[in-house]
Design an enzyme around this catalytic site. Structure first.
Site, PDB file in Angstrom:
ATOM      1  CD  GLU A  76      -2.854   1.342   0.325  1.00 53.38           C
ATOM      2  OE1 GLU A  76      -3.399   2.447   0.167  1.00 53.38           O
ATOM      3  OE2 GLU A  76      -3.123   0.345  -0.362  1.00 53.38           O
ATOM      4  CG  ASP A  77       1.615   2.865   3.199  1.00 57.52           C
ATOM      5  OD1 ASP A  77       0.712   3.506   2.629  1.00 57.52           O
ATOM      6  OD2 ASP A  77       1.474   2.351   4.321  1.00 57.52           O
TER       7      ASP A  77
END
Length: 739
Positions: A76-77
């Site tokens: 996600e990051d």
């Protein structure tokens, strides 16, 4: 920040055969992926997944879960991909990381529909592998511990999400310690003033009475040792959130609370639990009604313990929880307790999923996804299940049924089986006949009386407390109304095809479904019954070469509306009070029965004034609502002049044996003096009228305009009331209102 070797050491402490290479590779991969990213606190971002992993090592989870915790934010990051993770760490870890990535994207505090849909996705992500939930709960716990670094508006949103979803979900999974800390941290941010006040009062009480904890601990240990029972006794002060929740639930002040301190007694065997209970009750007086045995009847989240409250030293109430070490571990870790390493290997989670009440609840909840409820309904049902405490009841054959506190016999019936609930007409509780709405208590034996063909009343939906019962009642009600619409639509179409001198059959209708833009024959029938589709259009779709039926505005006088002569534009027979006619049919033709007014099929009266027997009446078919009955003189009928296909010729069909009142409205102009309203209402009451509503408006100081909705037997009854009102000195004008 935890170092690489420290992570390996933590896992090795409970799993000597851990895959150190896997842990090391995950550590290095995540550290490089997050690089120089920072958290709101200013700490390196990589510190967060390491803290999550550390929390999970306290639960003694397997290598794959620990690695997934280290990697859970990478996709996600960072630039990391699921394919890359699968190639380096295998499909098992990829699946865990994928589930966690999907959950992170969900906003569980949003408008209801979006929140409900996201909650569905959350449960779907965790139901296939409980380890996804364990990592997510640990992730949420660490985020809550550092929430004070976030912006205020984001802080409140995350705290609300935690209180509404994650804390009760942890509780339902049996992870009580985790649930309590999540609730406490959320409470601190959602209601900071209340949290500060309760915390301060607790500190004052502890300073004043804290010695009681030590006294009870020592006294109890000595008495148990004298009886040959080895026990670990520990006392603690209850958490501020627990105190505040009890104050709010019972509407009491802090000073009225009596059991602020709690004790936990850990023994070796279940038999010892009951021996301890006997010693405790012989030492201090028991508080009646505060004894609960969750060992013989465990909670649905597998929680097992004996709870009792006694009056201890200084006349203060003290709550005790008595359980074994195994029960204590399950109470603290819940579903995660079964993933502990034993003899160097992990317990098989798939096997546990079959035995765990908590996991079975999760699967049952996800099964509701297939029932077709809207997302917001699903969220509402599941929240009810998450938040309620439980009562335990039995069938006559001894089957144990666990229900939320406040559940009724109706909930009990649906818990047994949906068909049992749908056909329930009565109940016996402990051998005595009782209303179906009776609230059940612990230990009740409930027997349900059934009647086949019964449809549950729609009002039940607002009276039950379980999600399963609400969903089933809503489905049954929708199904019943749809069947009635379909029946009405079928008979309208049979007569429409008869007028066109063409045969009607489901097969012919099925062949025309595409032209009608419907998926099934039932959809067409229901649309005609609801007035959403004109019967002539259906005939034209089935027989395209047919000359279209001429739609002429009905001549109501010629049709004999309300005359009872059996002629008219439609004949749809309403079984209780109304008859509807089709064109060209005499009084001997078969009529269509429609459920009476107030039933599930919407046949209703005009909203502003209604209609009463003796009025000449006409029906208007309103799309999606059914038939509305108007007096023939109603000015509202002018709005339908250009829609003749919606007009139904109606006449009264009263049953002399079943007296029924009908709605009407009158408007009065009365002199503004004391007692004038009393004279009006007394006159109506003396003439057997029943007032439903009164509205008053004063246009000037001398007069008051009064509008009264009332119910009467017929037009003669209404006329008598109006005549009597006109005789009153305080009334200058009175007339009937026809909407």
């Amino acid at each position: 920040m935890m170092r690489q070797y420290e992570l390996v050491d933590r896992v090795r402490s409970y799993n000597p055969n851990t895959d150190e290479d896997l842990l090391n590779r995950a550590y290095v991969y995540a550290m490089r992926a997050h690089g120089t990213q920072k958290r709101a606190s200013g700490d390196p971002f990589f510190a967060h997944p390491l803290e999550v992993a550390a929390l999970l090592t306290d639960l003694k989870l397997d290598d794959a879960t620990i690695v997934a915790a280290v990697l859970h934010d990478t996709v996600e990051d960072t630039a990391a991909t699921l394919e890359e993770i699968e190639s380096m760490f295998g499909p098992d870890i990829r699946r865990l990381v994928d589930g966690l990535t999907k959950i992170k994207k969900l906003d569980l505090v949003s408008k209801k529909a979006a929140q409900g849909e996201n909650f569905r996705k959350l449960l779907l992500a965790i139901v296939d592998d409980v380890r996804v939930l364990l990592v997510k709960l640990a992730d949420r716990l660490h985020n809550m511990r550092t929430l004070h670094f976030m912006a205020p508006e984001k802080r409140l949103r995350i705290a609300e999400e935690t209180a509404e979803i994650y804390a009760p979900l942890a509780g339902r999974m049996g992870m009580q310690e985790l649930r309590e800390e999540l609730e406490e941290l959320a409470f601190r941010h959602i209601k900071p003033e209340a949290h500060a006040t309760v915390t301060k009062r607790l500190e004052e009480v502890t300073e004043r009475e804290g010695s009681v904890i030590g006294e009870i601990e020592k006294d109890l240990k000595d008495k148990l040792a004298a009886s040959g029972i080895e026990a670990d006794v520990s006392g603690r002060r209850k958490r501020p959130y627990s105190i505040w929740k009890k104050m709010e639930r019972k509407s009491i002040s802090f000073e009225q609370l009596s059991d602020i301190f709690g004790f936990r007694v850990i023994v070796a065997t279940p038999e010892d639990c009951y021996r301890v209970l006997g010693i405790v009750h012989m030492t201090w007086p028991m508080v009646p009604g505060r004894y609960k045995d969750y060992i013989s009847t465990p909670k649905q989240n597998d929680y097992r313990s004996i709870h009792t409250t006694v009056v201890g030293p200084g006349h203060s109430r003290v709550e005790l929880q008595i359980r074994t070490d195994t029960m204590d571990r399950i109470a603290e870790y819940g579903i995660a307790a079964h993933a502990h390493y034993k003899d160097g290997r992990t317990t098989e989670l798939a096997h546990y999923a079959d035995e765990s009440r908590a996991y079975q609840w999760l699967r049952r909840t996800v099964d509701l996804l297939a029932e077709g409820d809207s997302p917001e309904e699903f969220l509402e049902h599941t929240k009810l299940e998450l938040f309620h405490d439980q009562v335990f009841c039995f069938t006559p054959k001894g089957r144990l049924i666990a229900l939320p506190r406040g559940a009724t016999s109706i909930d009990f019936a649906y818990a047994i089986h949906t068909n049992v609930g749908n056909s329930a007409v009565g109940a016996k509780i402990n051998g005595r006949i009782a209303p179906l709405l009776t609230e059940l208590a612990n230990g009740d034996e409930v027997e349900i009386t059934r009647a086949e063909g019964q449809t549950p009343p729609a009002a039940w939906e607002s009276l039950v407390v379980t999600g399963k019962a609400r969903a089933a009642i809503r489905r049954a009600t929708r199904s019943a109304v749809r069947r009635q619409y379909s029946g009405l639509g079928r008979q309208i179409l049979e007569r429409a095809f008869g007028r066109a001198d063409r045969p009607f059959s489901d097969e012919k209708l099925k062949a025309a479904l595409k032209r009608l833009a419907r998926n099934a024959v039932d959809d067409v029938l229901a649309a005609v019954g609801r007035g959403e589709m004109y019967s002539g259009d259906v005939v034209k779709a089935v027989y395209p070469d047919l000359e279209p039926e001429k739609r002429a505005t009905p001549d109501l006088k010629a049709a004999g509306a309300g005359t009872g002569n059996g002629k008219g534009w439609f004949e749809l027979r309403q079984g209780e009070n109304l008859k509807f006619k089709l064109p060209g049919e005499g009084p001997g033709d078969n009529a269509i029965p429609i459920r009476g007014l107030g039933g599930d099929l919407p046949v209703r009266f005009a909203p502003n004034g209604g209609a009463v027997p003796g009025d000449r009446i006409v029906g208007i078919l309103t799309p999606g609502e059914g038939v509305t009955i108007y007096p023939i003189q109603s000015p509202a009928l002018a709005a339908f002049d250009n829609e003749p296909e919606r007009w139904l010729d109606v006449r009264w069909d009263l049953d002399d044996k079943a007296m029924q009142r009908f709605p009407a409205r009158i408007a009065l102009n009365s002199i503004n003096e004391p007692g004038s309203l009393a004279q009006i209402t007394t006159t109506i009451a003396e003439h057997d009228g029943n007032i439903d509503a009164v509205a008053m408006h004063r246009p000037n100081p001398d007069f008051t305009n009064v509008t009264i909705d009332l119910t009467v037997w017929d037009l003669k009854h209404l006329s008598a009331i109006i005549s009597e009102l006109r005789e009153k000195r305080v009334i200058s004008r009175v007339e009937r209102v026809v909407g």
